[in-house]
Design an enzyme around this catalytic site. Structure first.
Site, PDB file in Angstrom:
ATOM      1  N   GLU A  64      24.985  33.075  60.531  1.00 20.44           N
ATOM      2  CA  GLU A  64      26.165  32.356  60.032  1.00 20.44           C
ATOM      3  C   GLU A  64      25.896  30.859  60.062  1.00 20.44           C
ATOM      4  O   GLU A  64      26.524  30.092  60.802  1.00 20.44           O
ATOM      5  CB  GLU A  64      27.387  32.753  60.856  1.00 20.44           C
ATOM      6  CG  GLU A  64      27.732  34.233  60.678  1.00 20.44           C
ATOM      7  CD  GLU A  64      28.788  34.744  61.658  1.00 20.44           C
ATOM      8  OE1 GLU A  64      29.345  33.925  62.420  1.00 20.44           O
ATOM      9  OE2 GLU A  64      29.045  35.957  61.666  1.00 20.44           O
ATOM     10  N   HIS A  91      26.355  33.854  66.101  1.00 25.12           N
ATOM     11  CA  HIS A  91      25.655  34.748  65.193  1.00 25.12           C
ATOM     12  C   HIS A  91      24.674  33.921  64.365  1.00 25.12           C
ATOM     13  O   HIS A  91      25.085  33.082  63.571  1.00 25.12           O
ATOM     14  CB  HIS A  91      26.636  35.485  64.283  1.00 25.12           C
ATOM     15  CG  HIS A  91      27.541  36.412  65.021  1.00 25.12           C
ATOM     16  ND1 HIS A  91      28.861  36.636  64.659  1.00 25.12           N
ATOM     17  CD2 HIS A  91      27.328  37.189  66.123  1.00 25.12           C
ATOM     18  CE1 HIS A  91      29.403  37.503  65.490  1.00 25.12           C
ATOM     19  NE2 HIS A  91      28.495  37.848  66.387  1.00 25.12           N
ATOM     20  N   HIS A 106      32.643  30.453  62.968  1.00 26.01           N
ATOM     21  CA  HIS A 106      31.876  31.582  62.435  1.00 26.01           C
ATOM     22  C   HIS A 106      31.761  31.471  60.924  1.00 26.01           C
ATOM     23  O   HIS A 106      32.384  30.611  60.295  1.00 26.01           O
ATOM     24  CB  HIS A 106      32.558  32.914  62.785  1.00 26.01           C
ATOM     25  CG  HIS A 106      32.348  33.364  64.197  1.00 26.01           C
ATOM     26  ND1 HIS A 106      31.529  34.409  64.544  1.00 26.01           N
ATOM     27  CD2 HIS A 106      32.864  32.898  65.364  1.00 26.01           C
ATOM     28  CE1 HIS A 106      31.540  34.578  65.858  1.00 26.01           C
ATOM     29  NE2 HIS A 106      32.352  33.672  66.380  1.00 26.01           N
ATOM     30  N   GLU A 155      36.760  31.114  60.598  1.00 30.53           N
ATOM     31  CA  GLU A 155      35.808  31.749  59.690  1.00 30.53           C
ATOM     32  C   GLU A 155      35.690  30.939  58.404  1.00 30.53           C
ATOM     33  O   GLU A 155      36.698  30.608  57.779  1.00 30.53           O
ATOM     34  CB  GLU A 155      36.275  33.172  59.345  1.00 30.53           C
ATOM     35  CG  GLU A 155      36.437  34.097  60.535  1.00 30.53           C
ATOM     36  CD  GLU A 155      35.137  34.778  60.925  1.00 30.53           C
ATOM     37  OE1 GLU A 155      34.098  34.472  60.291  1.00 30.53           O
ATOM     38  OE2 GLU A 155      35.161  35.620  61.843  1.00 30.53           O
TER      39      GLU A 155
END
Length: 1140
Positions: free
Chosen positions: A825, A822, A919, A1004
């Site tokens: 990010e 992504h 991420h 994350e």
């Protein structure tokens, strides 16, 4: 629990003229069921009253569990049947009905289906009939209203009451201002608010002219209630207005009656009055809801750029949108009278036991997989002819600056700038001592000074909270030291050089000013070279016509000396912004509304003479589509949608110039997409000042004050390509720039471009000792945009070419890491940067990791999206992390070849020990992992199949527990191991399911920072993110050393390599052996709504639900004065000191 009161109850059965008496054990079924049976079957008045007293006493003690237990045993139905029987007597016996209504209200508050039950048993109509008969009798009417309120909790029941004339009855019960019967009037407003949650009732109220009546009633009560004695009654009237204006016709009627102007004026006067808080909050919700929905000031919702890639349609000219094209997509077309729980989909958890279980298998042809053998030459080469592909050794200056000893750490910081002598700087770079990672772990939990952990109060714009020195006219900031030649800088030319600019002096043409600066003051940031960056940037391909190089990416970034504290939110900032939005509508003459920058208008020239700011974003990862000057120092900004889509506006990165120092500028990014953001919880945007960098402080800092994130009144016209009903959100922040006539860059998070990655990888390859470190950078594939997707392999070189040494290398397990699927990010890139730099360092742990494993790292899975400034998608407008089930070589090449490489390793028996996809997370704090577990998924879903008999390898929890002990930023309480249907096509789930990798994770990292551990209250900087990348590697080593199958050879190597770090390693292993201190904690959910949040869900009824304890109190008080009438009510008010 034993209830000890003794009761005698007559039984009306023929053969039992007397009774039962005894002790009632409420926890046993028999006692409760006897009471309920007698209540609904007895016709004896005294028996019913006695039973009602028993039940009331029982339910008034303890918690709500008793009431829920009674509901489960048919208690609601029993009370409703009794109500029906007693209401049909002639005349109705109110001595029984009043306590029965009180008990029904208390039970009905906890029974979500009480309305439907009342409808089925005819209690709904009978209660409404009783209310009509008692309009002039305050006490009886109040009890009927309490019952109607709980019955109307279901929207479908509320709609039925509206059909039967309840609206007209309630308006009769709500008179203009009076000090009498205020309990009854308040109850009537609350029942009316519940009824108006039904869209059909709202339309009925609009058609009968009740919107104007409600406004007049509120204005009357507001003007007379100067002592604020009836705030909650006035709030009830406002909740009626809020619910009736949930339909478009209600909003139109409200606007026609002058409601916007009236409530705007009242709210402005009482915004800071704490005694008016319930009223102000409700008025803001109404204002926000009734502000007319406007189209975004864009010609089209789709991206301003187009990309001709496989599978995409030919671009068409954007259609100009007129006012007639705009449709207000309100809630009118929704299923209007369904209760919220009725429309919900099934749970997202994947409860198919056969489906989530790991099932290694491969349907790819063998010849297709064979191509990936070339990407694993370490398994077949003799190392006599194998040479690294990343270039030769660097000169001594490059090797020094690359610093192979570098370990990302939050404990050390060096700043390189123009004011420092190059030789001294080089010596500092060479001699900088970095503690080993193990010694850092040993002290990490106390490494952050307590003074730094304190939360920052919202500073004045440009103040110390921005981390910048500020110059002001006539006075220089003491922390800014001017260097020789500062006034001669051509900041505009230096700040964003053109890609096609010449960096070398040629006959008749001088060199670029920035090149001259670099000659005089070369940069020494680790693994960064401005000239190499420019060369890489020129080779980067983009569908966007990139014109310039962003100065922060070229010059380099040095993290600040310490992490910055989270910003403490200023109370009321969101309310002020909402009122300013309303003011724009009511007083449009105050707004400048001048477009100063637009990608849609290439010919628009930015005025270099006027005082307005100048914007630009045509550089790598830049994303700003339009800038509109609203007031002298305020700008509305719109960011670009992802290429190939009309969505995903969240990432922003742009430059601005022409500012004045120490002047607060406000920026409103008005087309954000996510419904909530960490900007509401202490996060700040990042800012980079060119002048600060040239003065020796190059780096991104968190900046901005008065920050909030809220839903605005903009919607996208359907004709412009927008989605029906789609909402937009505003990120607003205020900042003062440190210098006049500076050039500054603002970004959502610390940017990390594709060219920066390629520069970093080349410098990493130059820095390593190729006799010890096997570092291979190759091309996994080329993207749709023509950019190379790099694949990095890191391990230890074999000690020799002997068969034993080569065999040892070829049997090393694989660890696979991917990142940046992504584009928005960027924190994932900083984490993987820390991983790469640590793995090639000379740290003992890094050497042992290279001896133990072969690392395959794909640091950027979506280069095209990063280059284009996308937030989530590829050039085709696809989320690549939803393409893992069946990727296409032509359409999703990076995912296709990454999956192919993993399948190849699995097919040859070299399945990775750990797969992790890095991420960034916008809703939660800290760093945490998502994994996969069948048993936990079934347990969470309460699957009837059960999970007790299911066998599962629980090793997936080992790494999170280890990281929880080692990494200051990591928390296991944020981890989740559920397999969801909506995530079935993500990397984590597909690698777990198809390749059988039990330790398949998504890691994350928060955009914001930490709310636990040593970094509690601090925002993440790049140093903390890089440190997390190094700690992840240490976690892999500890995981291997603690495993039952750990090789004796590895243990021997650990003993030899870590001899000097034995104490630190022992402590590390001991800490990781214990149970996780936070493993028993509840999982950290997404951040809750802001304490002062304004209307995220206007029709939820949550405002009325929140007052249920207040209704319980009213019922209790009423029971005490049931026989005292209105005088008793007034006496109780006096005792409660004016509480209505």
């Amino acid at each position: 629990m034993v209830f000890t009161k003794l009761y005698v109850i007559k039984n009306q059965e023929e053969h039992a003229p007397f009774v039962f008496l005894g002790l009632v054990y409420f926890t046993k079924d028999s006692g409760l069921q006897v009471h309920l049976h007698c209540c609904k079957n007895s016709s004896d008045r005294e028996s019913i009253l006695t039973i009602l007293r028993v039940l009331d006493d029982l339910l008034s003690i303890g918690t709500d569990r008793r009431i829920h237990y009674m509901i489960s045993k048919g208690g609601s139905e029993a009370l409703l049947r009794t109500l029906v029987d007693m209401a049909r007597t002639d005349p109705p016996d109110y001595e029984v009905l009043l306590p029965l209504f009180r008990l029904l209200a208390k039970v009905g508050l906890r029974d979500k289906k009480i309305g439907q039950k009342a409808l089925e048993l005819d209690a709904l109509d009978l209660t409404l009939i009783l209310a009509r008969k008692n309009v002039s009798h305050s006490g009886n009417l109040l009890h009927c209203l309490w019952a109607l309120r709980v019955f109307a909790g279901q929207v479908s029941t509320a709609a039925m009451l509206g059909i039967n004339g309840a609206l007209e009855l309630l308006f009769q019960a709500i008179p203009p201002y009076t000090r009498k019967r205020t309990w009854t009037i308040r109850a009537a407003t609350e029942v009316l608010a519940m009824l108006l949650r039904s869209k059909s009732n709202s339309r009925r109220a609009v058609n009968q002219g009740y919107v104007g009546s409600l406004l007049r009633l509120y204005q009357d009560w507001h003007s007379h209630d100067t002592a604020n004695s009836f705030v909650f009654l006035r709030r009830g009237l406002l909740l009626c207005l809020r619910n009736v204006t949930a339909v478009c016709s209600g909003q139109e009627a409200f606007q026609a009656a002058g409601g916007l102007e009236l409530l705007f004026s009242i709210t402005q006067k009482h915004l800071n009055d704490s005694s008016m808080e319930p009223v102000v909050s409700a008025m803001l919700q109404i204002l926000r809801q009734c502000c007319p929905r406007s189209p975004l000031p864009l010609a089209t919702a789709s991206c301003a750029y187009t990309a001709l890639v496989p599978g995409s349609a030919a671009p068409t000219p954007p259609r100009v949108v007129t006012d007639g094209d705009f449709e207000d997509d309100g809630d009118e077309e929704l299923d209007e009278d369904l209760d919220p729980e009725e429309g919900k989909e099934d749970d997202d958890l994947d409860t198919d036991v056969g489906k989530p279980s790991s099932n290694p298998g491969c349907d790819w042809p063998e010849e297709e997989l064979a191509r990936y053998e070339a990407m694993c030459p370490e398994l077949s080469c003799s190392f006599e002819e194998l040479e690294p592909r990343c270039g030769g050794a660097a000169n001594s200056r490059e090797a020094c600056c690359a610093n192979p000893q570098h370990i990302p750490s939050a404990a050390a910081a060096t700043q390189c700038g123009l004011g420092q002598d190059p030789e001294a700087q080089e010596q500092e770079c060479r001699s900088t001592g970095h503690a080993s990672l193990l010694s850092m772990v040993k002290t990490a939990r106390a490494a952050v000074p307590l003074g730094v952990r304190r939360r920052a109060r919202s500073p004045r714009p440009g103040g110390p909270g921005d981390g910048l020195g500020v110059d002001s006219p006539g006075k220089e900031s003491p922390c800014v030291q001017a260097s020789p030649g500062e006034h001669a800088w051509d900041v505009e030319a230096i700040s964003c050089p053109r890609l096609d600019a010449s960096w070398d002096s040629l006959p008749g043409r001088p060199a670029h000013p920035l090149a001259e600066l670099l000659e005089l003051h070369p940069q020494h940031a680790p693994f960064h070279d401005p000239r190499l960056y420019v060369a890489k940037a020129k080779g980067t391909r983009s569908v966007v016509a990139l014109e310039r190089v962003a100065f922060p990416d070229l010059w380099g970034h040095g993290p600040p000396p310490s992490a910055q504290p989270m910003l403490e939110r200023t109370r009321g900032v969101q309310r002020v912004k909402i009122l300013e939005d309303i003011r724009r509508l009511i007083q449009p003459a105050d707004v400048i509304c001048k477009v100063v920058f637009s990608l849609d208008e290439p010919g628009l020239s930015q005025d270099t003479v006027s005082s307005c700011l100048r914007f630009f974003s045509k550089f790598e990862s830049g994303n700003l589509r339009k800038a509109i000057q609203v007031r002298e120092f305020e700008y509305d900004l719109l960011i670009n949608a992802d290429i190939g889509s009309s969505q995903h506006q969240q990432w922003f990165y742009f430059g601005v110039s022409g500012m004045r120092a120490a002047v607060p500028y406000r920026f409103n990014i008005i087309n954000c997409e996510k419904p909530n953001s960490q900007f509401n919880y202490g996060m700040q945007p990042t800012l980079y000042s060119v002048k600060e960098a040239l003065l020796g402080r190059p780096g991104w800092v968190r900046a901005g004050s008065e920050i909030c994130y809220y839903r605005n009144h903009y919607a996208q016209a359907v004709a412009a390509g927008g989605a029906p009903g789609r909402c937009h959100y505003t990120l607003t922040f205020c900042t003062a720039f440190p210098h006049s006539e500076d050039v500054c860059y603002l970004a959502h998070h610390y940017p990390y471009s594709y060219s920066a990655l390629m520069t970093h990888l080349e410098l990493l390859g130059r820095s390593v000792s190729h006799s010890q470190v096997y570092f291979r950078q190759e091309v996994l594939c080329h993207t749709l945009g023509g950019n190379a997707c790099p694949l990095v392999t890191i391990t230890a070189m074999p000690a020799s070419n002997s068969a034993d040494h080569l065999e040892q290398l070829r049997h090393r397990p694989y660890q696979v890491i991917t990142a940046r699927v992504h584009p928005g990010e960027s924190n994932a890139s900083w984490v993987v940067k820390g991983t790469l730099e640590f793995l090639v360092s000379e740290d003992p742990v890094a050497r042992l990791l290279r001896e133990a494993f072969i690392f395959k790292i794909i640091p950027m899975l979506n280069p095209d999206g990063v280059v284009s400034g996308n937030h989530r998608c590829s050039l085709r407008g696809e989320d690549l992390n939803r393409q893992w089930l069946a990727p296409s070589m032509q359409l999703q090449p990076t995912i296709y070849h990454t999956k192919g490489l993993l399948l190849y390793l699995t097919s040859i028996g070299r399945r990775p020990v750990v797969f992790c996809d890095f991420h960034g997370h916008s809703q939660k704090k800290n760093v945490f992992l998502y994994g996969c577990s069948v048993k936990e998924t079934l347990w969470q879903a309460a699957c009837p199949a059960g999970s007790a008999s299911l066998l599962e390898d629980v090793s997936y929890r080992a790494l999170p527990k280890i990281l929880d002990k080692l990494a200051p930023a990591f928390t296991i309480s944020g981890c989740s191991f559920l397999v969801e249907k909506s995530r079935a096509s993500t990397a984590r789930v597909v690698v777990w399911r198809e390749m059988g990798v039990s330790r398949s994770y998504t890691m994350e990292s928060s955009y914001c920072g930490c709310n636990q551990g040593p970094y509690k209250g601090l925002q993440f900087g790049t140093r903390e993110l890089e440190e997390m990348g190094a700690m992840f590697c240490l976690g892999l080593l500890v995981l291997e050393l603690k495993s039952a199958g750990c090789r004796q050879q590895l243990l021997a190597q650990a003993a030899a390599l870590l001899d000097t770090e034995a104490a630190a390693l022992d402590l590390c292993l001991q800490r990781c052996s214990g149970s996780s201190g936070s493993s028993g904690s509840a999982e950290l959910d997404d951040e809750p709504p802001c304490a002062e949040e304004v209307e995220y869900s206007t029709d939820s009824g949550s405002d009325l639900d929140a007052s249920f304890p207040e209704l319980d109190r009213q019922i209790q008080d009423c029971a005490l004065i049931a026989e005292e009438g209105e005088q008793g009510e007034e006496d109780l008010k006096c005792r409660r000191k004016g509480i209505p």
